[in-house]
Scaffold this motif. Structure first.
Motif, PDB file in Angstrom:
ATOM      1  N   HIS A 280     -11.145  -6.593  -2.930  1.00 31.12           N
ATOM      2  CA  HIS A 280     -12.424  -6.561  -2.197  1.00 31.12           C
ATOM      3  C   HIS A 280     -12.197  -6.705  -0.691  1.00 31.12           C
ATOM      4  CE1 HIS A 280     -15.546  -6.458  -5.324  1.00 31.12           C
ATOM      5  NE2 HIS A 280     -14.684  -7.127  -6.083  1.00 31.12           N
ATOM      6  N   LEU A 281     -11.110  -7.382  -0.326  1.00 30.43           N
ATOM      7  CA  LEU A 281     -10.780  -7.546   1.094  1.00 30.43           C
ATOM      8  C   LEU A 281      -9.974  -6.359   1.644  1.00 30.43           C
ATOM      9  CD1 LEU A 281      -9.776 -11.326   0.994  1.00 30.43           C
ATOM     10  CD2 LEU A 281     -11.737 -10.356   2.209  1.00 30.43           C
ATOM     11  N   ARG A 282      -9.683  -5.382   0.747  1.00 32.66           N
ATOM     12  CA  ARG A 282      -8.849  -4.232   1.102  1.00 32.66           C
ATOM     13  C   ARG A 282      -7.458  -4.674   1.587  1.00 32.66           C
ATOM     14  NH1 ARG A 282     -12.843  -2.408  -1.080  1.00 32.66           N
ATOM     15  NH2 ARG A 282     -14.064  -0.594  -0.398  1.00 32.66           N
ATOM     16  N   ALA A 283      -6.992  -5.789   1.042  1.00 30.77           N
ATOM     17  CA  ALA A 283      -5.669  -6.310   1.399  1.00 30.77           C
ATOM     18  C   ALA A 283      -4.667  -5.770   0.385  1.00 30.77           C
ATOM     19  CB  ALA A 283      -5.684  -7.836   1.399  1.00 30.77           C
ATOM     20  N   ASP A 284      -4.157  -4.573   0.648  1.00 31.57           N
ATOM     21  CA  ASP A 284      -3.307  -3.869  -0.319  1.00 31.57           C
ATOM     22  C   ASP A 284      -2.066  -4.661  -0.724  1.00 31.57           C
ATOM     23  OD1 ASP A 284      -5.078  -1.925   0.946  1.00 31.57           O
ATOM     24  OD2 ASP A 284      -3.900  -0.409  -0.126  1.00 31.57           O
ATOM     25  N   ASP A 285      -1.333  -5.164   0.258  1.00 34.43           N
ATOM     26  CA  ASP A 285      -0.072  -5.843  -0.046  1.00 34.43           C
ATOM     27  C   ASP A 285      -0.311  -7.086  -0.907  1.00 34.43           C
ATOM     28  OD1 ASP A 285       1.237  -3.929   1.410  1.00 34.43           O
ATOM     29  OD2 ASP A 285       1.479  -5.172   3.214  1.00 34.43           O
ATOM     30  N   GLN A 286      -1.289  -7.889  -0.520  1.00 36.74           N
ATOM     31  CA  GLN A 286      -1.572  -9.114  -1.279  1.00 36.74           C
ATOM     32  C   GLN A 286      -2.084  -8.780  -2.683  1.00 36.74           C
ATOM     33  OE1 GLN A 286      -2.440  -8.432   1.821  1.00 36.74           O
ATOM     34  NE2 GLN A 286      -2.626 -10.291   3.101  1.00 36.74           N
ATOM     35  N   ALA A 287      -2.891  -7.734  -2.791  1.00 34.11           N
ATOM     36  CA  ALA A 287      -3.420  -7.349  -4.103  1.00 34.11           C
ATOM     37  C   ALA A 287      -2.291  -6.902  -5.033  1.00 34.11           C
ATOM     38  CB  ALA A 287      -4.457  -6.235  -3.951  1.00 34.11           C
ATOM     39  N   HIS A 288      -1.406  -6.065  -4.525  1.00 36.27           N
ATOM     40  CA  HIS A 288      -0.293  -5.589  -5.361  1.00 36.27           C
ATOM     41  C   HIS A 288       0.660  -6.725  -5.712  1.00 36.27           C
ATOM     42  CE1 HIS A 288      -1.225  -1.360  -5.601  1.00 36.27           C
ATOM     43  NE2 HIS A 288      -1.387  -1.272  -4.276  1.00 36.27           N
ATOM     44  N   ALA A 289       0.841  -7.679  -4.789  1.00 40.54           N
ATOM     45  CA  ALA A 289       1.697  -8.837  -5.082  1.00 40.54           C
ATOM     46  C   ALA A 289       1.095  -9.661  -6.212  1.00 40.54           C
ATOM     47  CB  ALA A 289       1.869  -9.694  -3.830  1.00 40.54           C
ATOM     48  N   ALA A 290      -0.235  -9.825  -6.200  1.00 40.21           N
ATOM     49  CA  ALA A 290      -0.894 -10.592  -7.259  1.00 40.21           C
ATOM     50  C   ALA A 290      -0.832  -9.842  -8.592  1.00 40.21           C
ATOM     51  CB  ALA A 290      -2.347 -10.872  -6.879  1.00 40.21           C
ATOM     52  N   ILE A 291      -0.941  -8.509  -8.553  1.00 42.14           N
ATOM     53  CA  ILE A 291      -0.804  -7.715  -9.783  1.00 42.14           C
ATOM     54  C   ILE A 291       0.577  -7.914 -10.381  1.00 42.14           C
ATOM     55  CG2 ILE A 291      -0.555  -5.351 -10.644  1.00 42.14           C
ATOM     56  CD1 ILE A 291      -2.882  -4.546  -8.827  1.00 42.14           C
ATOM     57  N   ARG A 292       1.607  -7.860  -9.535  1.00 39.53           N
ATOM     58  CA  ARG A 292       2.983  -8.052 -10.029  1.00 39.53           C
ATOM     59  C   ARG A 292       3.150  -9.462 -10.601  1.00 39.53           C
ATOM     60  NH1 ARG A 292       4.091  -5.171  -5.270  1.00 39.53           N
ATOM     61  NH2 ARG A 292       4.588  -7.102  -4.148  1.00 39.53           N
ATOM     62  N   ALA A 293       2.554 -10.445  -9.914  1.00 40.20           N
ATOM     63  CA  ALA A 293       2.655 -11.826 -10.396  1.00 40.20           C
ATOM     64  C   ALA A 293       1.995 -11.969 -11.766  1.00 40.20           C
ATOM     65  CB  ALA A 293       2.016 -12.780  -9.397  1.00 40.20           C
ATOM     66  N   ALA A 294       0.880 -11.288 -11.964  1.00 40.52           N
ATOM     67  CA  ALA A 294       0.205 -11.352 -13.268  1.00 40.52           C
ATOM     68  C   ALA A 294       1.096 -10.772 -14.361  1.00 40.52           C
ATOM     69  CB  ALA A 294      -1.116 -10.600 -13.201  1.00 40.52           C
ATOM     70  N   LEU A 295       1.761  -9.671 -14.057  1.00 40.43           N
ATOM     71  CA  LEU A 295       2.613  -9.018 -15.053  1.00 40.43           C
ATOM     72  C   LEU A 295       3.906  -9.783 -15.295  1.00 40.43           C
ATOM     73  CD1 LEU A 295       2.152  -5.309 -13.871  1.00 40.43           C
ATOM     74  CD2 LEU A 295       1.034  -6.448 -15.798  1.00 40.43           C
TER      75      LEU A 295
END
Length: 451
Positions: A280-295
């Motif tokens: 929602h913040l359009r923070a691509d790097d942080q969003a992808h880092a959180a996706i990787r952390a979830a996986l």
């Protein structure tokens, strides 16, 4: 009980040696039988709890009814109004000789036996204020069952059941003095409140949903149980970005990670929520880092709430993929969104019929449709929505509805002007949304999925 909180009845009963409920009950019954033989209407002896209220100043709002008052007045030769007032308000002239003589009397065996009987009576009454363990076991089973069938039960039915279970918990908390049972009941209250938070959100009622989530967190704090607090903070984070506060959502999701006792499932859910907030913040790097952390949550750690109770509290690979698809849509990455949404739907399709949660699989299909619309594949989107359009109105929760609205907005882009297929699909979406329970409840919340 301190002197200021005692009633005159307390002082007189203590002076007569009938302070315990058992001794009082025996004397009350004897007096009642005498009055009954004289032709008076009398009431049975009150229970232990009512008796304790009579002994506490301002413990009752009104005087007992005449059949009870008549027995009390005969027992103590005082008007019932005088018996129930605080000792501190009793005129000195009416007070009897001090309860404690100036020089201690010599104890005899009969007095010791009386004291022992009083102690036994009190301990028995305390032990009686304990619930049957089967009651708690049934409550636990009902909550586990409701959580596990959450995704295949209509939201309004879930609300009624969860609300009923929470009321049972609250009543039972007043019926036991056992610390162990209080712990179990507060845990049950936390689960019921968390389910009410989830279903209130699904019904489009954000304000009560947030209130229930906070209540669940408070119940969890009372018993210092990390997983239920983490779930509740995750729910509040989810509601925060849905309400247009993504920075607050990130803070809440990260705070939830600090609670103790979390297993992989709990952390996977929190990272997925954090990823959505970054999206929602359009923070691509942080969003992808959180996706990787979830996986990457594959340590094998478990906790009771997310892994054993599971159901609505669970967060398996399918739900993770579905959430990641939504995050990719927020980042305007239709390729990644289609990949994650397809994975989620394939995992759902592998489950036995009747075990696929419509509340999750439906939004997953809508995400797939939107990803295809973003790639100008309107016919592919229409195919993805075939089963969604069959979802009964009572199942059309907030998450599904807001995704449908976002897909409808995608169809307004300039490249679809003049397209009969796009116009037909947009009309179908509008008709679908008009019958949702969230619309009937008058929900006016912002979009969860931004166009």
């Amino acid at each position: 009980m301190d002197e200021g909180r005692r009633t005159v009845l307390f002082r007189l009963a203590t002076g007569k040696g009938i302070r315990s409920h058992r001794a009082f009950s025996e004397e009350y019954t004897r007096t009642a039988n005498q009055l009954r033989s004289e032709g008076y209407e009398v009431a049975p002896c009150p229970g232990a709890r009512q008796y304790e209220r009579w002994l506490k100043a301002n413990g009752v709002k009104t005087a007992p009814f005449d059949p009870s008052s008549r027995v009390l007045e005969r027992m103590f030769q005082r008007p019932v109004g005088d018996l129930l007032r605080p000792v501190s308000e009793e005129p000195a002239a009416e007070q009897e000789v001090s309860e404690w003589p100036s020089s201690p009397p010599v104890l005899n065996e009969s007095e010791l036996l009386m004291t022992a009987r009083d102690a036994a009576s009190h301990s028995g009454e305390a032990a009686a204020l304990r619930l049957d363990e089967l009651t708690l076991d049934q409550l636990n089973d009902d909550l586990v069952s409701l959580s596990q069938k959450y995704g295949v039960t209509a939201p309004d039915e879930v609300f009624r059941e969860a609300n009923g279970l929470l009321r049972q918990v609250q009543l039972n908390l007043d019926r036991t003095r056992s610390p162990e049972q209080h712990t179990r009941l507060y845990y049950a209250a936390a689960q019921a409140s968390a389910l009410l938070a989830a279903v209130s959100f699904d019904l489009g009622a954000l304000t009560p949903a947030m209130s229930f989530a906070r209540s669940a967190a408070q119940y969890g704090k009372t018993i210092d149980y990390g997983p239920v607090q983490a779930y509740s903070y995750g729910a509040m984070a989810f509601m925060a970005f849905w309400d247009g506060r993504p920075s607050e959502a990130v803070r809440l999701a990260q705070r939830a990670q600090n609670f103790g006792g979390l297993g992989d499932t709990a952390r996977r859910r929190l990272y997925a929520i954090e990823a959505r907030a970054h999206g929602h913040l359009r923070a691509d790097d942080q969003a992808h880092a959180a996706i990787r952390a979830a996986l990457d949550q594959t340590s094998g750690r478990r906790d009771e709430l997310h892994d054993d109770v599971a159901g609505e509290f669970g967060f398996d690979s399918a739900r993770t993929a579905m959430s990641n698809a939504t995050t990719c849509l927020l980042l305007r990455d239709p390729t990644g969104a289609e990949e994650f949404a397809t994975t989620a739907l394939d995992l759902f399709a592998a489950r036995p019929e009747g075990e696929v949660p419509i509340a999750v699989s439906g939004p997953g299909a809508v995400d797939l449709a939107r990803a295809r619309i973003m790639q100008n594949e309107v016919e592919g989107a229409q195919e993805a929505l075939v089963q969604v359009f069959l979802v009964p109105p009572s199942w059309r929760g907030s998450g599904m509805m807001e995704r449908m609205v976002a897909a409808r907005i995608e169809l307004t882009h300039i490249q679809f002007r003049g397209s009969p297929t796009a116009a037909s699909l947009a009309e179908q979406i509008e008709e679908f949304c008009a019958l949702s329970p969230t619309r009937r409840l008058g929900a006016q919340n912002p979009l969860a999925i931004e166009a």
